[in-house]
Design a protein around this motif. Structure first.
Motif, PDB file in Angstrom:
ATOM      1  N   ARG A 165      66.830  35.743  29.858  1.00 40.86           N
ATOM      2  CA  ARG A 165      68.244  35.569  30.200  1.00 40.86           C
ATOM      3  C   ARG A 165      69.035  36.859  30.327  1.00 40.86           C
ATOM      4  O   ARG A 165      70.241  36.810  30.505  1.00 40.86           O
ATOM      5  CB  ARG A 165      68.932  34.700  29.131  1.00 40.86           C
ATOM      6  N   GLY A 166      68.392  37.984  30.182  1.00 41.97           N
ATOM      7  CA  GLY A 166      69.135  39.224  30.406  1.00 41.97           C
ATOM      8  C   GLY A 166      69.647  39.872  29.139  1.00 41.97           C
ATOM      9  O   GLY A 166      69.512  39.334  28.038  1.00 41.97           O
ATOM     10  N   LYS A 167      70.284  41.020  29.303  1.00 42.06           N
ATOM     11  CA  LYS A 167      70.552  41.847  28.142  1.00 42.06           C
ATOM     12  C   LYS A 167      71.717  41.388  27.283  1.00 42.06           C
ATOM     13  O   LYS A 167      71.758  41.688  26.099  1.00 42.06           O
ATOM     14  CB  LYS A 167      70.719  43.322  28.562  1.00 42.06           C
ATOM     15  N   GLU A 168      72.653  40.644  27.873  1.00 43.07           N
ATOM     16  CA  GLU A 168      73.749  40.158  27.035  1.00 43.07           C
ATOM     17  C   GLU A 168      73.193  39.336  25.873  1.00 43.07           C
ATOM     18  O   GLU A 168      73.550  39.546  24.719  1.00 43.07           O
ATOM     19  CB  GLU A 168      74.732  39.283  27.825  1.00 43.07           C
ATOM     20  N   LEU A 169      72.319  38.388  26.215  1.00 44.49           N
ATOM     21  CA  LEU A 169      71.795  37.522  25.171  1.00 44.49           C
ATOM     22  C   LEU A 169      70.948  38.326  24.184  1.00 44.49           C
ATOM     23  O   LEU A 169      71.022  38.100  22.967  1.00 44.49           O
ATOM     24  CB  LEU A 169      70.971  36.384  25.776  1.00 44.49           C
ATOM     25  N   ALA A 170      70.161  39.273  24.699  1.00 45.94           N
ATOM     26  CA  ALA A 170      69.341  40.095  23.809  1.00 45.94           C
ATOM     27  C   ALA A 170      70.236  40.815  22.799  1.00 45.94           C
ATOM     28  O   ALA A 170      69.960  40.834  21.590  1.00 45.94           O
ATOM     29  CB  ALA A 170      68.540  41.106  24.630  1.00 45.94           C
ATOM     30  N   ALA A 171      71.325  41.372  23.297  1.00 45.99           N
ATOM     31  CA  ALA A 171      72.253  42.061  22.405  1.00 45.99           C
ATOM     32  C   ALA A 171      72.825  41.086  21.380  1.00 45.99           C
ATOM     33  O   ALA A 171      72.927  41.382  20.187  1.00 45.99           O
ATOM     34  CB  ALA A 171      73.381  42.691  23.219  1.00 45.99           C
ATOM     35  N   PHE A 172      73.153  39.896  21.857  1.00 45.75           N
ATOM     36  CA  PHE A 172      73.714  38.909  20.948  1.00 45.75           C
ATOM     37  C   PHE A 172      72.713  38.515  19.868  1.00 45.75           C
ATOM     38  O   PHE A 172      73.073  38.352  18.696  1.00 45.75           O
ATOM     39  CB  PHE A 172      74.160  37.663  21.726  1.00 45.75           C
ATOM     40  N   VAL A 173      71.459  38.395  20.268  1.00 48.56           N
ATOM     41  CA  VAL A 173      70.418  38.052  19.292  1.00 48.56           C
ATOM     42  C   VAL A 173      70.366  39.110  18.198  1.00 48.56           C
ATOM     43  O   VAL A 173      70.371  38.796  17.005  1.00 48.56           O
ATOM     44  CB  VAL A 173      69.044  37.920  19.996  1.00 48.56           C
ATOM     45  N   VAL A 174      70.346  40.356  18.618  1.00 48.53           N
ATOM     46  CA  VAL A 174      70.242  41.440  17.641  1.00 48.53           C
ATOM     47  C   VAL A 174      71.456  41.438  16.704  1.00 48.53           C
ATOM     48  O   VAL A 174      71.314  41.439  15.478  1.00 48.53           O
ATOM     49  CB  VAL A 174      70.116  42.805  18.356  1.00 48.53           C
ATOM     50  N   LEU A 175      72.627  41.398  17.296  1.00 46.34           N
ATOM     51  CA  LEU A 175      73.835  41.454  16.468  1.00 46.34           C
ATOM     52  C   LEU A 175      73.968  40.211  15.598  1.00 46.34           C
ATOM     53  O   LEU A 175      74.205  40.300  14.401  1.00 46.34           O
ATOM     54  CB  LEU A 175      75.072  41.592  17.359  1.00 46.34           C
ATOM     55  N   GLY A 176      73.800  39.055  16.230  1.00 46.96           N
ATOM     56  CA  GLY A 176      74.017  37.791  15.518  1.00 46.96           C
ATOM     57  C   GLY A 176      73.043  37.613  14.380  1.00 46.96           C
ATOM     58  O   GLY A 176      73.432  37.413  13.218  1.00 46.96           O
ATOM     59  N   LEU A 177      71.756  37.703  14.688  1.00 46.22           N
ATOM     60  CA  LEU A 177      70.773  37.489  13.631  1.00 46.22           C
ATOM     61  C   LEU A 177      70.812  38.628  12.628  1.00 46.22           C
ATOM     62  O   LEU A 177      70.597  38.428  11.428  1.00 46.22           O
ATOM     63  CB  LEU A 177      69.374  37.341  14.240  1.00 46.22           C
ATOM     64  N   GLY A 178      71.090  39.835  13.129  1.00 43.48           N
ATOM     65  CA  GLY A 178      71.247  40.961  12.213  1.00 43.48           C
ATOM     66  C   GLY A 178      72.331  40.673  11.192  1.00 43.48           C
ATOM     67  O   GLY A 178      72.169  40.898   9.989  1.00 43.48           O
ATOM     68  N   LEU A 179      73.423  40.130  11.664  1.00 47.03           N
ATOM     69  CA  LEU A 179      74.520  39.798  10.756  1.00 47.03           C
ATOM     70  C   LEU A 179      74.074  38.779   9.715  1.00 47.03           C
ATOM     71  O   LEU A 179      74.334  38.935   8.517  1.00 47.03           O
ATOM     72  CB  LEU A 179      75.699  39.239  11.577  1.00 47.03           C
ATOM     73  N   VAL A 180      73.369  37.741  10.183  1.00 48.20           N
ATOM     74  CA  VAL A 180      72.916  36.713   9.243  1.00 48.20           C
ATOM     75  C   VAL A 180      72.012  37.336   8.176  1.00 48.20           C
ATOM     76  O   VAL A 180      72.149  37.053   6.982  1.00 48.20           O
ATOM     77  CB  VAL A 180      72.171  35.585   9.983  1.00 48.20           C
ATOM     78  N   ALA A 181      71.097  38.201   8.629  1.00 48.63           N
ATOM     79  CA  ALA A 181      70.211  38.861   7.678  1.00 48.63           C
ATOM     80  C   ALA A 181      71.013  39.696   6.699  1.00 48.63           C
ATOM     81  O   ALA A 181      70.798  39.657   5.480  1.00 48.63           O
ATOM     82  CB  ALA A 181      69.208  39.745   8.434  1.00 48.63           C
ATOM     83  N   ASN A 182      71.970  40.406   7.236  1.00 47.63           N
ATOM     84  CA  ASN A 182      72.816  41.252   6.403  1.00 47.63           C
ATOM     85  C   ASN A 182      73.561  40.428   5.363  1.00 47.63           C
ATOM     86  O   ASN A 182      73.723  40.838   4.213  1.00 47.63           O
ATOM     87  CB  ASN A 182      73.785  42.005   7.312  1.00 47.63           C
ATOM     88  N   LEU A 183      73.981  39.254   5.749  1.00 49.71           N
ATOM     89  CA  LEU A 183      74.738  38.405   4.821  1.00 49.71           C
ATOM     90  C   LEU A 183      73.827  37.741   3.799  1.00 49.71           C
ATOM     91  O   LEU A 183      74.292  36.966   2.962  1.00 49.71           O
ATOM     92  CB  LEU A 183      75.515  37.338   5.591  1.00 49.71           C
ATOM     93  N   GLY A 184      72.530  38.002   3.904  1.00 53.17           N
ATOM     94  CA  GLY A 184      71.606  37.451   2.906  1.00 53.17           C
ATOM     95  C   GLY A 184      71.297  35.995   3.123  1.00 53.17           C
ATOM     96  O   GLY A 184      70.955  35.265   2.205  1.00 53.17           O
ATOM     97  N   LEU A 185      71.453  35.530   4.358  1.00 54.99           N
ATOM     98  CA  LEU A 185      71.199  34.112   4.614  1.00 54.99           C
ATOM     99  C   LEU A 185      69.938  33.908   5.442  1.00 54.99           C
ATOM    100  O   LEU A 185      69.763  32.876   6.076  1.00 54.99           O
ATOM    101  CB  LEU A 185      72.402  33.507   5.341  1.00 54.99           C
ATOM    102  N   TRP A 186      69.037  34.926   5.411  1.00 59.00           N
ATOM    103  CA  TRP A 186      67.885  34.845   6.299  1.00 59.00           C
ATOM    104  C   TRP A 186      66.992  33.647   6.038  1.00 59.00           C
ATOM    105  O   TRP A 186      66.621  32.922   6.948  1.00 59.00           O
ATOM    106  CB  TRP A 186      67.070  36.138   6.234  1.00 59.00           C
TER     107      TRP A 186
END
Ligand SMILES: Nc1ncnc2c1ncn2[C@@H]1O[C@H](COP(=O)(O)OP(=O)(O)OP(=O)(O)O)[C@@H](O)[C@H]1O
Ligand SMILES: Nc1ncnc2c1ncn2[C@@H]1O[C@H](COP(=O)(O)OP(=O)(O)OP(=O)(O)O)[C@@H](O)[C@H]1O
Ligand SMILES: [Mg+2]
Ligand SMILES: [Mg+2]
Lengths: 276, 290, 396, 276, 396
Positions: free
Chosen positions: A68-89
Motif C-alpha cells: 500500500r505504499g509508504k504512508e501506511l509503512a510509516a504509520f505501521v512503524v509509528l503506531g505499533l512503535g507507540l504501542v510497544a513504547n506504552l508497554g502494551l505489546w
C-alpha cells in the motif's frame, strides 16, 4: 382470554431450559468447533508472538510498503512503535490474534452467505431478521450460557465477535451483487457462464467496492468487541481498558483504546486498497 | 452438566474482577505462589463470568467474593456446589451510602438527614449496576419509604459510571449520595463520609471471601492451605489500593515490593505449605527475597 | 433441417404475462394490451427458420421486438410461449446446465448496449467468452488479440472500456463475440455506432467469415443497405410480429403491406425504384429488315400484341403492333418502317413517376434506351402501376 | 536516543490533562449540546409514553400496514405485544426514545458528512481514520471523561451511540455516491445542475440502496449499544440485561435482549423498503 | 458574430496531458503519442465556428474525437488547451457558477450512451432539464409529455428506462433535450439506434424545429445521408483533427484529401457520382438550320472549340468542331449536317468510369442525353478526370 393475555409468558424460563438442554446434549460438536477456533487463535498468537516487537514491526512495515505504499509503512512503524513504547505489546498481540481469527471466520462464512442471499430469495428473507438479531442481541445474553460450551477465554470472545461482526460482510456482499448491472449479468449468461464463473468473473468483481466496505465494517465491529471479549477473559487490549474503568484512569484507557484503533487502521488499510 | 474439563496441568488459575483491591490481592497471592514454584495464571472477568468459569473449570480460585454484595450472583453457584468457601480473607469491610465530606459537614450525617435536602441531591442516590445488592437495598428502602425516601430514585449504571459521577460532583462541590464501600481507592481519592444507618438497612456483616471451585482442595492441597492462611486487614488492603489505584503502579510491582517488605506476614501465610517441589515454602521464599 | 427453427414464439413483459396471452389471441393490439393490463408485448407469435450458414437479418421499428426476439433464441429472456429448436435441440426444454452448454458451444452474441465489463481491460473483455470456455490464458489472449486486431483496436488492449469512444466500445463487444468462434452469432445492431468506413470493413469481414467458416448469423440492423448487403433472408417486424419475411428481392419489390413498403422505400431516397430496377427483357425482338410474317410468327409464339424493332447493333428503331402487322399483311407491304409506332422512350434512370407519365397513353410496353439509343429492356405498365401503388399507399 | 525511545511516552497523562482542561473550560457549550440532546430524548419519550401500550401498538401497526404491508403490521402486534406481556414496556419506550434520538442525530450528521466525503478528497482522507477511530475506540474510554460533561443518564448514552453508529451512514453514503455511474453525473452536469440539484436529483437517488444499508447498520449499531448505554445510566432495555447479568438470570436477559431485537426489526423495516 | 467559435482546441486524455502537448506540436501521430506517453489524443487543435441557426454536422471514424469535441464545447470535458466562445462569452474562463448558468440556459444535450436515470420514470427523465431549470411541476410534466409525444413515446410515460428498447431509450434522451428548449443543441449520434422511419421523422422534426425556433445545432452522425440532409456545414474528423470542413457540395466533390474522399465516397454506393452530378450547362448551342457563321460567332464569344447542335425541341443532333466550321466557310457550305461529328453520348445515370471510357478518344465535351435524345447537359473531360482521380486515390 384476558387472563391468557395478561398472563406473563414464561419466555425466559423456556430459554433457560432450552439452554440447559443444549448444554446437556450438544457439547460434543460444539467442543470440536471450540477446539478449531482455539487452534486458529493459538496459531496466530504463536506466529505473531515469536518475533520480537522490533522485528515484527519492520516486517509488517515492509509488507505495508509493498502492498500500500509508504504512508501506511510509516504509520505501521509509528503506531505499533507507540504501542510497544506504552508497554502494551503483549496485549496487542493477543488482540491481534483473536481479531484475525474473528475476521477470518466472519468473512469466510459471511461472504458466501452474502452470495447465497443474493441468489436465493428464501435465504434472503430468512437471513434478514437473523442478521438483525445477531447484531442487536446483547452479547451478554448469550455469552454466559455459551461459556458452558466454550469455557472462558478467547474462544467465546471470538464467537461473540463473529456473531456481531458477520452481518456487514453478508449484507454488503448481497448489496454489491444486487447492484451489478443486469446487462453485465446478461453478457455473462449469454456466453454460457456456469454459476461459479458468473460469480467469480461477473458478480464479485462488480460487487468489489461493496464487499470491501463489508470487510471494513467487519474489522471495525470486531475491534469494537475487544472490551466485551476481555470481560469474558479473552485478555488483550480490552483488559487495560477494563482496568482503566474501575480505576477511572482516563489515560490508561485511552492508551489501550488507541492500541485498538491503531490495529483497526492498519488492518483496514492492509485489507483494502487506497480508494475505499 | 458436563463441565468443560479443567486444564490438565497444575497451573493455578486465579480469576479476579477489576477492582483494585482484588487485583492487587490476586497479584500478591500469585507472586507468592510463583516464588515457591507454582505456575499461576490470572485473568480478569466480569464477576458473573468468573463464577461461570469455576463451573467450566477455567477458574480455580477467586479472592474477592464480597458478601453480601455478590450474594445474588454467588448464591446460585454456591448452592449448585460449584463453589467452595475457603476463608474470609478480609473482615470489617463496609458497604453503605456515602456522601462527600462537604456534604457531611453541611449536616448530612445520617441517612435520615437525606430527605431534608432532597432537592440538593436531586432526589437521587447513585448505585452500581442494575441488580447489585446495594442498589436493591436502597430501592427497597425507597419502596418502603424508609428514611422518607419515597420520592427518591435509585440511579443505576455501573461502578465506573457511578464513580465518574462522584468525581464530577465533587469537582464542582455538588451534593451527591451514592453507594460507597471500603476498601476501595475512592476513599483515598475523594474525601467521603459514610452515613449513619439507624434503621440498619445495610446490615453489618460485610466480608470478603476466598473461594475455590469445589474439590480444588483435593487437587492442590498445598495451594489450598496457602489460601486458607492468606488473610489480610484493612490497612494492607488500603495500601495496595493506594499504590495501584492512585499511584498507577503495576500490580505486579506493588505485590513484589510488598512481599519483600512484609516477609514476616508472608511467612505466616506459608506456614506449613510445601513448595512445588516439596520443600518447605517458608524457606524457599526467604531465599528468593535475599 | 434448418439450423434454427422458431415456432409461435411469444414474449410478454410484465407481472402476469399469462393473463395477457388470451387478449393477444383475441387480436388486441400491443397498445391496447399495455393500457388494459400494463403488460408490454415484446414478441407476438413469431415463426421463422434460419438455415445453416445463412445470414438472417431482422429489421423493424424501434421497439418492435427485435432485441427481445434475439434474446429469446438463447433464452436470455424466457419466452412466454413457443418453441425454439437449434440443431434439432429443443432449447425451451433444456435445463440450466444444458442451456449453459448450448450457449457456450453454439452462441456468440453482440449486444445492442455493448455489455462490456467496466473492470476488465479491453483484451480481457474480448477474452471473456474464451475464459468461460476455460481456454488457457495464453491461447485466449492470443485469440482475443487477433479479434481486437480484426476490429481495428490494436494498441488499446490494456485500456479500460470507459477510456474508449462509443464505436470502439461496440467493437470490443464485437471482438468478444468473434473470439469465441461459435456456429451461431446473434448480433444486435452490431455496427450501429460505427462510421461508414469501419462499418464497411466490418461488414466485409463478416461476409468473409460467414463464407469461410460457415457461420449462421442472426443480425439486427436499421440500415437497409446493410440488410441488403448481408442478408440472405430479411424479416421485418412490427409490434412484435414478423410482418414480412423474404429475400432482398421480395422485400424490395413485393411489399407484403403498407408498413413494409414504407419501411423499405423511405429508407433511402437513392433507392427509389428506377426504370432499370423494374424493366424486363423483351420476350421477342424484330430485327431491321425482317418482315411482317416473321413478326407475326414471333408475336404468336410469345402471345404478344406488339414487338420492338431494333437494328443489328441493338439500336432501337420502333415498335410494331399487331394492328400494324395485320395492315401490312393486308396491303402486302414488306417495309415495316412506315408502320412503326412512335411511342415515348425511357432512360434507365427514370423514376416510377416519370415512367407512369410516359406510359399513360400507350398500349405497348415502354422501351428503355441508353444514351446511344440502344434497347436495354422494356417495361410493362402493370409493373409500374403495381410498384407505384405500393409507394403511394405507404406515403398516405 | 535509545533512552528517548525506551522512555515510556506519558500519553495517558497528556490525555488526562487535556480532559481536565476541557472540563474546566468548555462545560458551557457542551451543556448546550447536552441540553439539546436531552430535549430530543425527552420529547420522544414524552410522545411515546403518553399512549397506553395497546393504543401505541395499534397505531404503529397501522403505520406499518400503510407503509410496508401486513406482514410487518402483524410483527408489530406480536412483537410489541410480547414485550408488553413480559412487563418490559416502560424500558422499551425509554430505549426507543434514545435510539430514535441517536439514529436521528447520527443520520442527520452522517449522511451530510458522507456526501462531503464523496465530493472532497481532503474530507475523505481526514474522515477515514477518524471513522476507524470512532468505531473502534472502546466507548468506555471516552465515556468516563464524557460523564464529566454530561453526567450520568441518557445523554452520554446517546453520545456514545452516535459516535459508534455514525460511521456506516457516512461510509455507505460515500460509497453509494461514488458508485453512481459517471454518465449519469455527466448528464446532470450537462443540464446545468447546481451542486445541490446534482446531489438531490442524481447522486442521492443513485446512492439510495447503499444509503439504506447505511441506515440499517446505523440502527443496528445503535441498538447494539443499548447495554453500554445502560451502564452509564441510560436505563431502558439494557438495564434488565445488566440485571440479568448480576443475578445470573439467563431468561430475563434473553427477554430484554429480545425486546431490543424486536425494536431493531421494526425500525429497520419501517425505515427501509421491502427489498434491502 | 458566430454563435460558437472554437479556436485551437486540444484535449489529451491521461495522467499528464501537458507533457504530451509538445509532442503533438512536433507532429507525432496519435498512435505514437499513445505508445510513448500512454496519453490518448482526443481532440487536436481544432478550429471552427458555427453561425447562429446553423446545423453543424461532425462526422469521422470511430474514435476520431467527435464526442470529445462535443463535450468540450460545454466543458463537460475540460479541454487541455484552446478557446471556446459562445455568444461572445469565453466559456473557458467561466467559473463553476457561471458555467452552470450557461449550460442551463444555452445547451441542450443528447448523449451517445443516452445517460438516462434508471430510477426515474420516462416522463421524469424527459423532464429532468426542466426540473433543473426549476420549472414548476405541472408545466414541466406538460412539456415533457409533449416532447415524448414528439418522439413517439406516448403511453410509456410511467415506465422505467430499463423497460424500453434501445431506440426507445435513445428517444427519451432526445425528448429530454427537446424539452428544455435551449438555443444550442449538442447531439451525439442522436438517431443512431433508430429505424429508418422514425429516424426520418426525427430528422424532419429537427429541421422544422431548427427553422421555426432558430436553433443552433451541433450534430454528430455516421450517416452521410443524414449529414447531407441536415448539415449546413459538415466537418470530417480524423485522429482528433478536422480534416475537412465545408458545405455538402464541397465535401462531396472537393475532397480535401484521400481520407475524406474515401469517407464520403464509400459511404453509400448509390452516391457514386453520375453524369447528372457532374454535368454542366453548355455555354452555347447551335440550332438546327443555323449556319457556320452563327456557329463561329457563338464559339468566338464563348471561346469554344466546338459547339453542340440541337433542334428546336432540344433534341441532340451532333457536335460541330471549329475545324468543321472552317471547312464549311472555306467550301461556302450552308448545311451543317455532313460536317457534324459522331461522338459517343452519355446517359444521365452513367458513372464516372463509363464516362471516362466514352471520353478517351474525343476532344469535345460529351453530351448527356435523356432517353428521348434530348440534351440535358455536357461534361468536360477535366471534370471527369478530377473526380476519378479523387476516387482512385481514396481507394488505394
Ligand atoms: N475518458 C477517456 N479517457 C481516455 N481516453 C478517452 C476517454 N474518452 C475518449 N477517449 C479517447 O479519445 C479518443 C476520441 O474518443 P471520442 O469518444 O471522442 O471518439 P468519437 O469520435 O466520438 O468516436 P465514436 O464515433 O466511436 O463515438 C479515442 O481514442 C478514445 O480512446
Ligand atoms: N425488460 C423489459 N421490461 C418490459 N418491457 C420491455 C423490456 N424489454 C423490452 N420491453 C418492451 O418490449 C418491446 C420490444 O423491445 P425490444 O427491445 O425488443 O425492441 P427492439 O425492436 O430491439 O427496438 P430497438 O430497435 O429500439 O432496439 C418494447 O415495447 C419494450 O418497451
Ligand atoms: Mg433493440
Ligand atoms: Mg462518440
Amino acid at each position: 382470554m384476558t387472563e391468557l393475555l395478561s398472563t406473563r409468558i414464561p419466555l425466559g424460563d423456556w430459554v433457560s431450559n432450552f439452554v440447559d438442554y443444549l448444554v446437556a446434549n450438544f457439547s460434543g460438536p460444539l467442543n470440536a468447533f471450540s477446539d478449531f477456533i482455539a487452534f486458529l487463535i493459538e496459531n496466530f498468537e504463536g506466529a505473531l508472538a515469536v518475533l520480537p516487537p522490533a522485528v515484527f514491526i519492520i516486517i509488517l512495515a515492509l509488507i505495508a510498503l509493498k502492498l500500500r505504499g509508504k504512508e501506511l509503512a510509516a504509520f505501521v512503524v509509528l503506531g505499533l512503535g507507540l504501542v510497544a513504547n506504552l508497554g502494551l505489546w503483549s496485549e496487542l498481540i493477543i488482540t491481534l490474534a483473536s481479531i484475525l481469527t474473528s475476521v477470518l471466520v466472519a468473512l469466510s462464512i459471511g461472504i458466501p452467505v452474502g452470495i447465497l442471499k443474493a441468489h436465493n430469495k428464501v435465504v434472503h428473507f430468512i437471513t434478514r431478521p437473523i442478521l438483525d438479531f445477531m447484531q442487536t442481541i446483547p452479547p451478554f445474553v448469550y455469552l454466559i450460557p455459551a461459556l458452558m460450551f466454550f469455557g472462558l477465554g478467547n474462544v467465546p470472545g471470538v464467537v461473540a465477535t463473529v456473531v456481531f461482526a458477520i452481518a456487514p460482510p453478508i449484507r454488503l456482499t448481497y448489496l454489491g451483487i444486487k447492484q451489478v448491472p443486469d446487462e453485465l449479468k446478461e453478457a455473462g449468461r449469454a456466453f454460457g457462464s456456469s454459476p461459479l464463473q458468473m460469480l467469480l468473473k461477473v458478480e464479485l468483481p462488480g460487487a468489489l467496492p461493496s464487499i470491501m466496505m463489508g470487510i471494513n465494517q467487519c474489522i471495525m465491529l470486531s475491534l469494537s468487541m475487544v472490551v466485551i471479549a476481555a470481560m469474558i477473559g479473552a485478555g488483550g487490549l480490552g483488559e487495560p481498558v477494563l482496568r482503566s474503568l474501575t480505576t477511572v484512569d482516563v489515560g490508561l484507557g485511552f492508551e489501550a483504546g488507541l492500541g485498538v484503533v491503531i490495529i483497526a487502521i492498519i488492518l483496514d488499510r492492509l485489507f483494502r486498497s487506497e480508494e475505499e | 452438566f458436563t463441565p468443560v474439563e479443567a486444564s490438565a496441568d497444575d497451573t493455578v488459575n486465579f480469576g479476579y474482577v477489576e477492582w483494585p483491591g482484588v487485583t492487587v490481592k490476586t497479584a500478591v497471592a500469585s507472586q507468592i505462589l510463583e516464588d515457591i514454584g507454582y505456575e499461576t495464571e490470572s485473568s480478569s472477568y466480569m464477576q458473573q463470568v468468573l463464577f461461570q468459569g469455576m463451573r467450566t473449570g477455567d477458574v480455580d480460585a477467586f479472592l474477592g467474593t464480597w458478601l453480601p454484595t455478590m450474594e445474588v450472583n454467588y448464591r446460585e453457584y454456591y448452592e449448585d456446589g460449584v463453589v467452595e468457601e475457603v476463608v474470609t480473607n478480609l473482615e470489617q469491610v463496609l458497604y453503605a451510602t456515602a456522601v462527600p465530606e462537604y456534604v457531611y459537614e453541611a449536616g448530612v450525617t445520617s441517612m435520615a438527614d437525606l430527605n431534608e435536602h432532597a432537592d440538593k441531591f436531586d432526589h437521587t442516590i447513585y448505585g452500581l449496576e442494575p441488580g447489585n445488592d446495594g442498589n436493591i437495598i436502597i430501592q427497597d428502602a425507597i419502596d418502603d419509604g424508609i428514611y422518607d425516601l419515597d420520592d427518591w430514585t435509585m440511579m443505576e449504571s455501573s461502578t465506573a459510571g457511578m464513580l465518574a459521577e462522584v468525581e464530577r460532583a465533587t469537582s464542582q462541590e455538588e451534593w451527591i449520595a451514592f453507594n460507597g464501600w471500603e476498601p476501595h481507592w475512592m476513599n483515598l481519592a475523594y474525601d467521603i463520609k459514610y452515613l449513619d444507618d439507624p434503621e440498619n438497612i445495610w446490615g453489618e456483616d460485610d466480608k470478603v471471601l476466598t473461594v475455590v471451585r469445589s474439590g480444588y482442595g483435593d487437587e492442590q492441597p498445598e495451594v489450598y492451605r496457602f489460601l486458607e492462611q492468606f488473610v489480610i486487614d484493612q490497612d494492607i488492603q488500603n495500601e495496595w489500593i493506594y499504590e495501584y489505584g492512585h499511584e498507577d503502579r503495576d500490580p505486579e510491582d506493588v505485590a513484589q515490593e510488598w512481599i519483600g517488605n512484609n516477609m514476616d506476614l508472608v511467612l505466616e501465610f506459608l506456614d506449613g505449605v510445601e513448595s512445588a517441589d516439596g520443600q518447605p515454602a517458608t524457606e524457599v521464599i526467604q531465599e528468593v527475597y535475599n | 433441417m434448418a439450423k434454427i427453427e422458431v415456432e409461435n414464439l411469444t414474449k410478454i413483459f410484465g407481472k402476469k404475462p399469462k393473463k395477457a396471452l388470451p387478449l393477444l389471441e383475441e387480436g388486441y393490439s400491443k397498445d391496447e394490451i399495455l393500457e388494459k393490463t400494463g403488460n408490454t408485448v415484446g414478441v407476438n407469435s413469431v415463426d421463422f427458420s434460419v438455415e445453416e450458414n445463412e445470414i438472417f437479418v431482422i429489421m423493424g421499428l424501434s421497439g418492435s421486438g427485435k432485441s427481445t426476439l434475439l434474446r429469446c433464441i438463447n433464452r436470455l429472456i424466457e419466452p412466454t410461449e413457443g418453441k425454439i429448436e437449434v440443431d434439432g435441440i429443443n432449447i425451451m426444454e433444456l435445463n440450466n446446465e444444458e442451456l449453459r452448454e448450448q450457449r457456450k458451444e453454439k452462441f456468440g452474441m453482440v449486444f445492442q448496449n455493448f455489455g462490456l465489463f467496466p473492470n476488465r481491460t479491453v483484451i480481457d473483455n474480448a477474452a471473456f467468452g474464451l475464459e468461460i470456455q476455460k481456454v488457457d490464458k495464453e491461447t485466449r489472449r492470443k485469440k482475443a488479440r487477433e479479434a481486437l486486431k480484426k476490429v481495428g483496436l490494436e494498441g488499446y488492449e490494456e485500456q479500460k472500456p470507459d477510456q474508449l469512444s462509443g464505436g470502439m466500445q461496440q467493437r470490443v463487444g464485437l471482438a468478444r463475440a468473434l473470439a469465441v468462434d461459435t456456429d451461431i452469432m446473434l448480433m444486435d445492431e452490431p455496427f450501429s455506432a460505427l462510421d461508414p468506413l469501419i462499418k464497411k470493413d466490418m461488414q466485409d469481414q463478416l461476409l468473409d467469415l460467414h463464407q469461410n467458416i460457415a457461420k449462421t448469423i442472426i443480425f439486427i440492423t436499421h440500415d437497409l443497405d446493410e440488410a441488403l448487403k448481408l442478408g440472405d433472408k430479411i424479416a421485418i417486424m412490427k409490434d412484435g410480429e414478423i410482418v414480412q419475411l423474404g429475400n432482398q428481392e421480395e422485400i424490395l419489390t413485393d411489399a407484403a403491406n403498407d408498413y413494409v413498403a414504407e419501411f423499405v422505400q423511405d429508407v433511402n431516397r437513392s433507392r427509389v425504384l428506377t426504370a432499370e430496377d423494374i424493366m424486363g427483357k423483351p420476350l421477342a425482338l424484330l430485327y431491321e429488315g425482317q418482315g411482317p410474317r416473321t413478326a407475326l410468327h414471333k408475336m404468336n409464339e410469345e402471345n404478344l400484341t406488339s414487338i420492338m424493332v431494333v437494328n443489328r447493333e441493338n439500336k432501337y428503331i420502333g415498335v410494331l403492333s399487331i394492328d400494324g402487322v395485320k395492315e401490312m399483311l393486308d396491303n402486302d407491304e414488306k417495309d415495316i418502317k412506315p408502320y412503326l409506332l412512335d411511342i415515348p422512350k425511357a432512360s434507365p434512370c427514370d423514376t416510377l413517376d416519370e415512367l407512369f407519365t410516359k406510359m399513360t397513353d400507350i398500349e405497348t410496353p415502354l422501351p428503355v434506351l441508353d444514351a446511344e439509343g440502344k434497347l436495354k429492356g422494356n417495361i410493362v405498365k402493370t409493373n409500374v402501376i403495381a410498384n407505384l401503388a405500393a409507394q403511394e399507399n405507404s406515403a398516405s
